[in-house]
Motif scaffolding. Structure first.
Motif, PDB file in Angstrom:
ATOM      1  N   VAL B  34       0.854  -1.185   0.000  1.00 10.05           N
ATOM      2  CA  VAL B  34       0.000   0.000   0.000  1.00 10.05           C
ATOM      3  C   VAL B  34       0.894   1.240   0.000  1.00 10.05           C
ATOM      4  N   LEU B  35       0.711   2.092  -0.999  1.00  4.49           N
ATOM      5  CA  LEU B  35       1.466   3.341  -1.071  1.00  4.49           C
ATOM      6  C   LEU B  35       0.527   4.478  -0.680  1.00  4.49           C
ATOM      7  N   GLU B  36       0.881   5.150   0.384  1.00  2.00           N
ATOM      8  CA  GLU B  36       0.043   6.233   0.916  1.00  2.00           C
ATOM      9  C   GLU B  36       0.832   7.535   0.873  1.00  2.00           C
ATOM     10  N   ARG B  37       0.225   8.552   0.319  1.00  3.38           N
ATOM     11  CA  ARG B  37       0.919   9.825   0.148  1.00  3.38           C
ATOM     12  C   ARG B  37       1.185  10.544   1.479  1.00  3.38           C
ATOM     13  N   GLY B  38       0.278  10.362   2.423  1.00  2.00           N
ATOM     14  CA  GLY B  38       0.389  11.094   3.683  1.00  2.00           C
ATOM     15  C   GLY B  38       1.181  10.333   4.727  1.00  2.00           C
ATOM     16  N   PRO B  39       1.339  10.949   5.899  1.00  2.00           N
ATOM     17  CA  PRO B  39       2.106  10.317   6.979  1.00  2.00           C
ATOM     18  C   PRO B  39       1.287   9.253   7.706  1.00  2.00           C
ATOM     19  N   TRP B  40       1.964   8.518   8.551  1.00  2.00           N
ATOM     20  CA  TRP B  40       1.335   7.463   9.351  1.00  2.00           C
ATOM     21  C   TRP B  40       1.459   7.867  10.812  1.00  2.00           C
ATOM     22  N   LEU B  41       0.353   8.178  11.413  1.00  2.98           N
ATOM     23  CA  LEU B  41       0.373   8.655  12.793  1.00  2.98           C
ATOM     24  C   LEU B  41      -0.237   7.612  13.737  1.00  2.98           C
ATOM     25  N   ALA B  42       0.354   7.510  14.905  1.00  2.00           N
ATOM     26  CA  ALA B  42      -0.233   6.705  15.978  1.00  2.00           C
ATOM     27  C   ALA B  42      -1.203   7.573  16.771  1.00  2.00           C
ATOM     28  N   ASN B  43      -2.032   6.940  17.587  1.00  2.00           N
ATOM     29  CA  ASN B  43      -3.086   7.732  18.244  1.00  2.00           C
ATOM     30  C   ASN B  43      -2.522   8.799  19.185  1.00  2.00           C
ATOM     31  N   ASP B  44      -1.321   8.553  19.752  1.00  2.00           N
ATOM     32  CA  ASP B  44      -0.779   9.588  20.645  1.00  2.00           C
ATOM     33  C   ASP B  44      -0.186  10.772  19.876  1.00  2.00           C
ATOM     34  N   GLU B  45      -0.210  10.699  18.561  1.00  2.00           N
ATOM     35  CA  GLU B  45       0.223  11.847  17.746  1.00  2.00           C
ATOM     36  C   GLU B  45      -0.959  12.679  17.247  1.00  2.00           C
ATOM     37  N   PHE B  46      -2.162  12.240  17.571  1.00  5.05           N
ATOM     38  CA  PHE B  46      -3.337  13.027  17.183  1.00  5.05           C
ATOM     39  C   PHE B  46      -3.517  14.133  18.218  1.00  5.05           C
ATOM     40  N   ASP B  47      -3.116  15.336  17.832  1.00  6.21           N
ATOM     41  CA  ASP B  47      -3.050  16.444  18.767  1.00  6.21           C
ATOM     42  C   ASP B  47      -4.382  17.164  18.881  1.00  6.21           C
ATOM     43  N   HIS B  48      -4.666  17.646  20.056  1.00 10.03           N
ATOM     44  CA  HIS B  48      -5.736  18.633  20.223  1.00 10.03           C
ATOM     45  C   HIS B  48      -5.071  19.999  20.068  1.00 10.03           C
ATOM     46  N   ASP B  49      -4.855  20.399  18.849  1.00 14.17           N
ATOM     47  CA  ASP B  49      -4.037  21.586  18.629  1.00 14.17           C
ATOM     48  C   ASP B  49      -4.245  22.113  17.210  1.00 14.17           C
ATOM     49  N   PHE B  50      -4.445  23.429  17.092  1.00 13.74           N
ATOM     50  CA  PHE B  50      -4.531  24.052  15.770  1.00 13.74           C
ATOM     51  C   PHE B  50      -3.166  24.476  15.248  1.00 13.74           C
ATOM     52  N   LEU B  51      -2.124  24.268  16.032  1.00 14.26           N
ATOM     53  CA  LEU B  51      -0.777  24.707  15.659  1.00 14.26           C
ATOM     54  C   LEU B  51      -0.372  24.138  14.297  1.00 14.26           C
ATOM     55  N   LEU B  52       0.182  24.992  13.441  1.00  9.13           N
ATOM     56  CA  LEU B  52       0.703  24.517  12.152  1.00  9.13           C
ATOM     57  C   LEU B  52       1.733  23.427  12.413  1.00  9.13           C
ATOM     58  N   GLY B  53       1.617  22.328  11.717  1.00 13.21           N
ATOM     59  CA  GLY B  53       2.545  21.226  11.925  1.00 13.21           C
ATOM     60  C   GLY B  53       2.039  20.184  12.897  1.00 13.21           C
ATOM     61  N   SER B  54       0.921  20.453  13.571  1.00 20.52           N
ATOM     62  CA  SER B  54       0.313  19.419  14.408  1.00 20.52           C
ATOM     63  C   SER B  54      -0.489  18.482  13.499  1.00 20.52           C
ATOM     64  N   SER B  55      -1.086  17.459  14.086  1.00 24.51           N
ATOM     65  CA  SER B  55      -1.777  16.469  13.249  1.00 24.51           C
ATOM     66  C   SER B  55      -2.848  17.126  12.378  1.00 24.51           C
ATOM     67  N   TYR B  56      -3.452  18.179  12.872  1.00 21.21           N
ATOM     68  CA  TYR B  56      -4.533  18.852  12.140  1.00 21.21           C
ATOM     69  C   TYR B  56      -4.088  19.292  10.746  1.00 21.21           C
ATOM     70  N   THR B  57      -2.852  19.763  10.622  1.00 25.06           N
ATOM     71  CA  THR B  57      -2.388  20.162   9.286  1.00 25.06           C
ATOM     72  C   THR B  57      -1.623  19.039   8.592  1.00 25.06           C
ATOM     73  N   ARG B  58      -1.121  18.069   9.363  1.00 20.69           N
ATOM     74  CA  ARG B  58      -0.359  16.990   8.730  1.00 20.69           C
ATOM     75  C   ARG B  58      -1.255  16.016   7.965  1.00 20.69           C
ATOM     76  N   ILE B  59      -2.472  15.790   8.466  1.00 22.00           N
ATOM     77  CA  ILE B  59      -3.269  14.668   7.943  1.00 22.00           C
ATOM     78  C   ILE B  59      -4.449  15.118   7.093  1.00 22.00           C
ATOM     79  N   PHE B  60      -4.517  16.415   6.831  1.00 23.91           N
ATOM     80  CA  PHE B  60      -5.663  16.962   6.111  1.00 23.91           C
ATOM     81  C   PHE B  60      -5.169  17.731   4.901  1.00 23.91           C
TER      82      PHE B  60
END
Lengths: 188, 544
Positions: B34-60
């Motif tokens: 499986v080739l996936e363009r985006g990163p692979w995050l574990a659940n402890d990397e899912f941030d409650h954060d709007f900060l640029l570079g947090s999971s919110y901008t990495r996975i969307f």
């Protein structure tokens, strides 16, 4: 984040005036010209709009000088068309009053304007600086009393920096479900 | 002579369209990459954060087009990681839609009855469960009560959320750190890994070419893990079968870019895109009226003021999912949450006399943010989206390090689509402005065009080769061995959230996909039991 501190004062004042047009704020000091001061609490500028616009992650930093120059050109043209004489001691966009700044931003973001994507993009980041502060960690922003998140009433997290709302539901049936709902709870 | 890596099946993308084939083919004995363009995050990397570079901008990804902008997942697990896990089945009439074709859009073999068994399979695997009224957050309750007040019905919508684990934090778009959202990271993908499938994050497939043996070469770039504008080399894998599941905003772009080497693509590749007819309205609720009219009370004298609390959309009114209504006049209305940032700039201040989406009056609207209620309409659009020439790489010219790009999609809504939006807007007003409960306006379409979180149909199944890129087994016409199993295969707007339908169609495609793989000499069987929802998430490798 490089760029904001070292920025040319004309650029800074011009972009601050733009940000203040998007989400207006109170003047920071009596002689503040960039902020028009049409409301009495902080707006996009104090929320960090310029820090965000210059943030390296956005890829806009190198374009900001050009944007400020373009904005001032539009302001000058607009003033000339209306036969207004602008105060030469501040950049032309800063010299406009709040309503004139607003009218110009409306013109620049009109669907028919060729630069609409540029100006909407800047406006988007000014709005985001205010309502979600993506240049800061959200928990830190809340702890610092970030003006936008405070005005929104964004809740504070638990001590472990996670949000939880244990009281979240009215816990009662508030509507009749559709009469043809299937046994699995789906539309027919 | 050959140093090119060989495998049986390459799957491009790891959302529903990729994870489901990855599991079944790996469990059946095939070698799967499986080739996936985006990163692979574990659940402890899912941030409650709007900060640029947090999971919110990495996975969307937010891809701006001409007349239509698309929000989509960009990570291992795809849309399932960032979505709100609202999982209704599509109503029966949807499968009988004709759109502007004048004939049925869906293949003759597919209707609600034939798809229901596949809906059942996915429902068990994720799992999808019904919500009780006790599970419904305040915003859904308010919408339900408003529907009642307006003489409408309203339903709690089935969802793939483990309710006891859910904290109602409404950070679902940044990924779920509590494993409450039953994303593909908790079922199909770990099950696929357990059967030997390999998942390679940050591998962005650019194009396909053919091997002398009738297989395919998959050409990819490796994407920098922080600045997605940069690449870190690339490579090629050869496979006997390719499954494209990069999402409706990306799958057709890969095929367009491959046309020079693969030969002419079916005319429907990159056409007939649907935004699922989506439309948003934001209301500002008068708390006093909510108490007086609807009898709502959260305690301590507050009726609502709970926009931030919840788990995305939980309640919908299905009164207009009525087969007797004319096409384009059928839609569902669903209460929704969008976080600040993307969820605020396009909202228009109700009653504004000056600019509606910025300025003084917008700030006053933001001051009432806790009283916002967002309503999501899913209507029947006209499949009017067309992709232009592909960008240099990926499906967008990336503007920011993460999240923001400019794509080639053009969408000029037809009168039919505009009418559906106007009718649904009027309906939202009728429900929410009645007796002064709230003031409401639709989001502006003037700035980024329309927008969708559910891109569909850009490489669709059908019976007519002129208007469908895939046959009813999801194989690309005239290019045997290439299958498409993501949202781009769905023929048109569904009037409800589409994830369960995309997943059910992917499950339905598996037997044919297994047969095609067997015919290419791979020893693979069909019939592995579905992941039963008890599989454990496999954390991503820490160094990729």
């Amino acid at each position: 984040m490089a760029g904001a501190a070292a920025a040319d004062p004309v650029r800074t004042a011009t972009l601050e005036a733009f940000a203040d047009t998007i989400i207006p704020g109170a003047k920071r000091f009596p002689e503040d010209r960039a902020i028009a001061g049409v409301v009495d609490d902080p707006g996009a500028v104090e929320a960090g709009a310029l820090e965000l616009l210059a943030h390296s992650a956005l890829g806009l930093a190198k374009a900001l000088d050009g944007m400020a120059g373009l904005l001032n050109m539009h302001a000058q043209n607009s003033a000339r068309a209306k036969q207004l004489v602008l105060d030469p001691t501040v950049p032309p966009f800063v010299a406009l009053d709040f309503d004139a700044r607003t009218a110009l931003v409306q013109e620049l973001t009109d669907p028919s304007h060729p630069e609409r994507e540029v100006w909407f993009g800047v406006a988007l980041f000014c709005t985001m600086a205010f309502d979600s502060a993506p240049h800061l960690s959200t928990v830190d922003a809340l702890e610092q009393g970030h003006p936008g998140l405070s005005i929104l009433g964004f809740h504070h997290p638990d001590e472990d920096r996670s949000w939880r709302f244990p009281h979240f539901s009215y816990q009662r049936q508030l509507a009749t479900v559709h009469p043809q709902t299937t046994t699995t709870g789906n539309p027919a | 002579m050959t140093s090119i890596e060989q495998t049986d099946v390459v799957i491009v993308g790891s959302g529903f369209g990729g994870a489901i084939p990855a599991y079944h083919l790996a469990a059946g004995g095939a070698r799967v990459v499986v080739l996936e363009r985006g990163p692979w995050l574990a659940n402890d990397e899912f941030d409650h954060d709007f900060l640029l570079g947090s999971s919110y901008t990495r996975i969307f990804d937010f891809t701006v087009g001409d007349g239509m902008s698309v929000l989509a997942g960009n990570c291992v697990g795809g849309g399932s990681v960032v979505y709100f896990a609202t999982m209704p089945r599509a109503p029966r009439f949807v499968f009988e839609r004709t759109g502007s074709l004048g004939r049925r859009m869906w293949p003759a073999t597919i209707n609600r009855d034939t798809l229901d068994p596949w809906y059942d399979v996915v429902t068990d695997a994720l799992p999808v469960t019904e919500q009780s009224w006790n599970d419904v957050p305040f915003a859904g309750g308010l919408f339900a009560a408003a529907c009642t007040h307006a003489g409408r019905t309203a339903n709690p919508v089935p969802s793939a959320i483990d309710k006891p684990r859910c904290t109602n934090c409404n950070w679902m778009m940044a990924g779920c750190r509590f494993d409450a959202k039953r994303s593909l990271l908790l079922n199909y993908l770990p099950a696929a890994l357990a059967h030997g499938a390999q998942i390679r994050p940050l591998h962005e497939v650019q194009r396909l070419s053919r091997t002398a043996e009738g297989g395919y070469r998959i050409h990819y770039d490796v994407v920098d893990d922080e600045d997605y504008r940069l690449t870190r080399g690339g490579g090629v894998i050869e496979a006997k079968i390719v499954v494209l599941a990069a999402g409706a905003g990306a799958t057709p772009v890969i095929l367009q870019r491959s046309e020079a080497e693969l030969g002419t693509m079916p005319a429907a590749v990159g056409r007939y895109f649907s935004g699922n007819g989506e439309r948003l309205n934001t209301a500002v609720v008068n708390d006093d009226r909510a108490r007086e009219l609807l009898g709502l009370d959260r305690g301590h004298g507050t009726a609502y003021e709970a926009h931030q609390i919840g788990k995305g959309p939980c309640v919908a009114t299905w009164d207009k999912l009525d087969a007797s209504l004319p096409e384009y006049s059928r839609y569902s209305l669903e209460q929704l949450y969008f976080p600040p940032g993307l969820g605020t700039v396009l909202a228009q201040a109700p009653g504004a006399t000056g600019p509606t989406w910025f300025g003084r009056e917008k700030k006053e609207m933001l001051r009432q943010w806790r009283s916002w209620l967002t309503v999501f309409a899913m209507t029947e659009d006209d499949n009017e989206g067309v992709f232009g020439a592909p960008p240099t790489r990926g499906n967008a010219e990336r503007i920011a390090q993460q999240m923001l790009g400019r794509g080639s999609l053009r969408y000029d809504p037809t009168e039919n689509t505009l009418r559906g939006w106007a009718e649904s807007d009027a309906d939202v007003r009728d429900i929410l402005e009645r007796d002064g409960l709230a003031r409401v306006r639709p989001w502006t379409n003037d700035q980024v065009g329309a927008y969708t979180v559910h891109p569909l149909s850009s490489c669709r199944i059908g019976d007519d080769p002129a208007t469908s890129a895939l046959d009813d087994r999801h194989e690309l016409r005239n290019h045997p061995g290439i299958f498409v199993t993501d949202g781009s295969a769905v023929p048109g707007a569904l009037t409800v959230n589409p994830a369960l339908t995309i997943a059910a169609l992917a499950e339905r495609a598996i037997p044919g996909l297994v047969r095609a793989t067997q015919q290419r000499g791979v020893s693979v069987t069909y019939g592995a039991p579905s992941p039963d929802g008890t599989t454990t998430a496999v954390p991503p490798p820490r160094s990729v």
